[in-house]
Design a protein around this motif. Structure first.
Motif, PDB file in Angstrom:
ATOM      1  N   THR A 256      -6.280  -9.909  -3.179  1.00  0.00           N
ATOM      2  CA  THR A 256      -5.378 -11.084  -3.416  1.00  0.00           C
ATOM      3  C   THR A 256      -5.754 -11.726  -4.855  1.00  0.00           C
ATOM      4  OG1 THR A 256      -4.546 -11.022  -1.113  1.00  0.00           O
ATOM      5  CG2 THR A 256      -4.131 -13.053  -2.922  1.00  0.00           C
ATOM      6  N   LEU A 257      -7.088 -12.273  -4.810  1.00  0.00           N
ATOM      7  CA  LEU A 257      -7.722 -13.215  -5.856  1.00  0.00           C
ATOM      8  C   LEU A 257      -7.864 -12.322  -7.184  1.00  0.00           C
ATOM      9  CD1 LEU A 257      -8.800 -15.683  -6.388  1.00  0.00           C
ATOM     10  CD2 LEU A 257     -11.090 -14.821  -6.051  1.00  0.00           C
ATOM     11  N   ARG A 258      -8.099 -11.032  -7.102  1.00  0.00           N
ATOM     12  CA  ARG A 258      -8.104 -10.391  -8.210  1.00  0.00           C
ATOM     13  C   ARG A 258      -6.672 -10.018  -8.857  1.00  0.00           C
ATOM     14  NH1 ARG A 258     -12.155  -7.186  -5.239  1.00  0.00           N
ATOM     15  NH2 ARG A 258     -14.107  -7.635  -5.976  1.00  0.00           N
ATOM     16  N   ALA A 259      -5.694 -10.025  -7.942  1.00  0.00           N
ATOM     17  CA  ALA A 259      -4.523  -9.764  -8.417  1.00  0.00           C
ATOM     18  C   ALA A 259      -3.602 -11.112  -8.872  1.00  0.00           C
ATOM     19  CB  ALA A 259      -3.382  -8.981  -7.438  1.00  0.00           C
ATOM     20  N   MET A 260      -4.477 -12.150  -8.699  1.00  0.00           N
ATOM     21  CA  MET A 260      -3.693 -13.351  -9.181  1.00  0.00           C
ATOM     22  C   MET A 260      -4.056 -13.828 -10.624  1.00  0.00           C
ATOM     23  SD  MET A 260      -4.193 -16.644  -6.824  1.00  0.00           S
ATOM     24  CE  MET A 260      -3.947 -16.148  -5.172  1.00  0.00           C
TER      25      MET A 260
ATOM     26  N   GLU B  13      -5.027 -16.045 -13.879  1.00  0.00           N
ATOM     27  CA  GLU B  13      -5.675 -17.111 -13.905  1.00  0.00           C
ATOM     28  C   GLU B  13      -5.424 -18.248 -13.857  1.00  0.00           C
ATOM     29  OE1 GLU B  13      -9.915 -18.201 -14.287  1.00  0.00           O
ATOM     30  OE2 GLU B  13      -9.223 -16.363 -14.354  1.00  0.00           O
ATOM     31  N   ASP B  14      -4.171 -18.591 -14.636  1.00  0.00           N
ATOM     32  CA  ASP B  14      -3.659 -20.088 -14.276  1.00  0.00           C
ATOM     33  C   ASP B  14      -3.503 -20.502 -12.903  1.00  0.00           C
ATOM     34  OD1 ASP B  14      -3.571 -20.191 -17.043  1.00  0.00           O
ATOM     35  OD2 ASP B  14      -1.511 -19.820 -17.318  1.00  0.00           O
ATOM     36  N   ASP B  15      -3.087 -19.381 -11.961  1.00  0.00           N
ATOM     37  CA  ASP B  15      -2.646 -19.832 -10.638  1.00  0.00           C
ATOM     38  C   ASP B  15      -4.280 -20.162  -9.887  1.00  0.00           C
ATOM     39  OD1 ASP B  15       0.016 -19.106 -11.051  1.00  0.00           O
ATOM     40  OD2 ASP B  15       0.096 -17.362  -9.844  1.00  0.00           O
ATOM     41  N   ILE B  16      -5.026 -19.403 -10.336  1.00  0.00           N
ATOM     42  CA  ILE B  16      -6.221 -19.590  -9.698  1.00  0.00           C
ATOM     43  C   ILE B  16      -6.924 -20.952 -10.135  1.00  0.00           C
ATOM     44  CG2 ILE B  16      -8.623 -19.114  -9.508  1.00  0.00           C
ATOM     45  CD1 ILE B  16      -7.761 -16.240  -9.936  1.00  0.00           C
ATOM     46  N   GLU B  17      -6.676 -21.333 -11.538  1.00  0.00           N
ATOM     47  CA  GLU B  17      -7.195 -22.739 -11.960  1.00  0.00           C
ATOM     48  C   GLU B  17      -6.413 -23.952 -11.270  1.00  0.00           C
ATOM     49  OE1 GLU B  17      -9.638 -23.510 -13.939  1.00  0.00           O
ATOM     50  OE2 GLU B  17     -10.171 -21.615 -14.002  1.00  0.00           O
ATOM     51  N   ARG B  18      -5.132 -23.731 -11.086  1.00  0.00           N
ATOM     52  CA  ARG B  18      -4.074 -24.867 -10.373  1.00  0.00           C
ATOM     53  C   ARG B  18      -4.466 -24.864  -8.875  1.00  0.00           C
ATOM     54  NH1 ARG B  18      -0.454 -23.930  -7.010  1.00  0.00           N
ATOM     55  NH2 ARG B  18      -0.017 -21.666  -7.746  1.00  0.00           N
ATOM     56  N   ILE B  19      -4.718 -23.676  -8.263  1.00  0.00           N
ATOM     57  CA  ILE B  19      -5.384 -23.949  -6.739  1.00  0.00           C
ATOM     58  C   ILE B  19      -6.477 -24.558  -6.665  1.00  0.00           C
ATOM     59  CG2 ILE B  19      -5.859 -22.786  -4.898  1.00  0.00           C
ATOM     60  CD1 ILE B  19      -3.837 -20.343  -5.721  1.00  0.00           C
TER      61      ILE B  19
END
Length: 100
Positions: A18-22, A24-30
């Motif tokens: 799931t993380l690899r499919a996300m 980068e902007d979503d990961i940074e926001r989370i």
């Protein structure tokens, strides 16, 4: 549980797919919204140092229970973190006082 709800099992580990499919902007926001994630802008790292491990000596030491529990809450590697804190203190003190 109130209202007949059952507790969900705690999620352990990282869902790497799931993380690899996300994006980068979503990961940074989370990460920015995570209350357990400290702020890490450039100023946060301005005083950081990286050190290579030197030979370790095994000792028996007693620490206050709450101190050990504090470091253990950070997960694996708590003894390494305790060593890093002691090393930083030692270096600060050594730099303040001339050696005899």
């Amino acid at each position: 549980m109130p209202d007949g709800k059952t507790a969900k099992a705690a999620i352990r580990g990282t869902d790497w797919a799931t993380l690899r499919a996300m994006p980068e902007d979503d990961i940074e926001r989370i990460a920015a919204d995570d209350v357990d994630n400290p702020a890490t802008d450039e100023s946060h790292w301005s005083g950081a140092t990286v050190g290579l491990p030197i030979g370790k000596t095994s000792i028996h030491a007693n620490f206050d229970r709450d101190v050990v529990e504090f470091f253990e809450r950070g997960g694996r590697g708590y003894q390494t973190r305790m060593n890093a804190v002691l090393r930083r203190y030692m270096e600060e003190q050594r730099d303040k006082k001339p050696e005899r």
